[in-house]
Design a protein around this motif. Structure first.
Motif, short mmCIF file in Angstrom:
data_model
loop_
_atom_site.label_atom_id
_atom_site.label_comp_id
_atom_site.label_asym_id
_atom_site.label_seq_id
_atom_site.Cartn_x
_atom_site.Cartn_y
_atom_site.Cartn_z
N GLN A 1 30.97 45.06 42.78
CA GLN A 1 32.31 44.74 43.28
C GLN A 1 32.89 43.64 42.41
N CYS B 1 35.28 48.67 43.29
CA CYS B 1 33.92 48.98 43.74
C CYS B 1 33.44 50.17 42.93
N SER C 1 32.31 53.37 51.25
CA SER C 1 32.96 52.76 52.40
C SER C 1 33.30 51.31 52.10
N TRP C 2 34.34 50.81 52.77
CA TRP C 2 34.69 49.40 52.72
C TRP C 2 34.59 48.80 54.11
N ARG D 1 34.92 44.80 56.28
CA ARG D 1 35.18 43.38 56.29
C ARG D 1 34.27 42.73 57.32
N GLN E 1 34.45 48.62 59.73
CA GLN E 1 34.76 49.55 58.67
C GLN E 1 36.27 49.67 58.49
N TYR F 1 36.63 54.90 54.69
CA TYR F 1 35.47 55.51 54.09
C TYR F 1 35.90 56.80 53.38
N TYR G 1 45.60 47.99 54.45
CA TYR G 1 44.74 48.34 53.32
C TYR G 1 45.03 49.76 52.85
N VAL H 1 43.16 52.80 50.03
CA VAL H 1 42.03 53.12 49.15
C VAL H 1 42.38 54.38 48.38
N LEU I 1 39.72 49.07 46.71
CA LEU I 1 40.42 48.65 47.93
C LEU I 1 41.68 47.91 47.51
N TYR J 1 34.43 40.83 52.17
CA TYR J 1 34.53 42.28 52.06
C TYR J 1 33.30 42.85 51.36
N CYS K 1 31.63 46.56 49.91
CA CYS K 1 31.68 47.98 49.59
C CYS K 1 30.27 48.53 49.75
#
Lengths: 110, 115
Positions: free
Chosen positions: B6, B23, B33-34, B36, B45, B48, B64, B66, B76, B89, B91
């Protein structure tokens, strides 16, 4: 939405055994996962259960009862380095959404 | 070495200034997937992706974006960051999707502060 519940904090003694519980809605998930996270670091995978029963991996074991919506992580022969947060997580049925519990912070005392 | 990377690892920015956190994974994983992570709230999540050009909302997607144009990358994007997006955050990637549950591999994390 689906929730995963686990205790916020636990304390145990070096050399002992500790069980960290996790409960969830019974109809929600395809599998239950356990991750370890040391402070300031990324989570790392420990174990997962898809079917009921016990999965053993060295000092770590994980158990799942789908009918009860219950899982636990068992840590044996605790070491100081096991002081970390333990995260219970599930993948939702029908999608691949991940839901994490808020984590259990384990302190291992000498 | 198999890994998820990342960038950046740390970022301080101001409200409204668009930013992208990259990522990348070198394991040929289908699922990315991301998340926080905020104190007391655990990992949540954001989005994804089960494969190239397939993305879905997680629990906290507001604010957000993606994209998944290639298998290895899953950036992201925060179009207009706000202070409530200050967070850590992560990934992550996972080998398979349908019928195949497996462990997620996490990147090292990006600590974002929005002033």
């Amino acid at each position: 939405g689906q929730n995963i519940d686990q205790p916020t904090e636990m304390t145990a003694t070096e050399g002992a055994i500790v069980q960290i519980n996790c409960t969830y809605q019974t109809s929600g998930f395809n599998g239950l996962f356990w991750y370890q996270q040391h402070a300031g670091e990324a989570p790392t995978f420990l174990s997962y259960n898809v079917l009921d029963g016990l999965e053993e991996k060295g000092r770590f074991s994980s158990f799942l009862s789908r009918s009860k919506g219950y899982s636990y992580l068992l840590l044996k022969e605790l070491q100081m380095k096991d002081s970390a947060s333990y995260l219970c997580a599930g993948i939702t049925s029908g999608t691949y959404k991940y839901i994490f519990g808020t984590g259990t912070r384990l302190k291992v005392l000498a | 070495e198999a890994q998820v990377t990342q960038n950046p690892r740390y970022l301080i920015t101001v409200t409204g200034k668009k930013l992208t956190v990259t990522c990348s994974q070198n394991m040929n994983h289908e699922y990315m997937s991301w998340y926080r992570q905020d104190p007391g709230l655990g990992l949540r999540q954001i989005y994804y992706s089960m494969n190239v050009e397939v993305t879905d909302k997680g629990d906290v997607p507001e604010g957000y974006k993606v994209s998944r144009k290639e298998k290895r990358n899953f950036p992201l994007i925060l179009e207009s960051p706000s202070p409530n997006q200050t967070s850590l955050y992560f990934c992550a990637s996972m080998r398979g999707t349908s019928g195949s549950l497996d462990e997620q591999f996490f990147g090292p994390g990006t600590r974002l502060t929005v002033l």
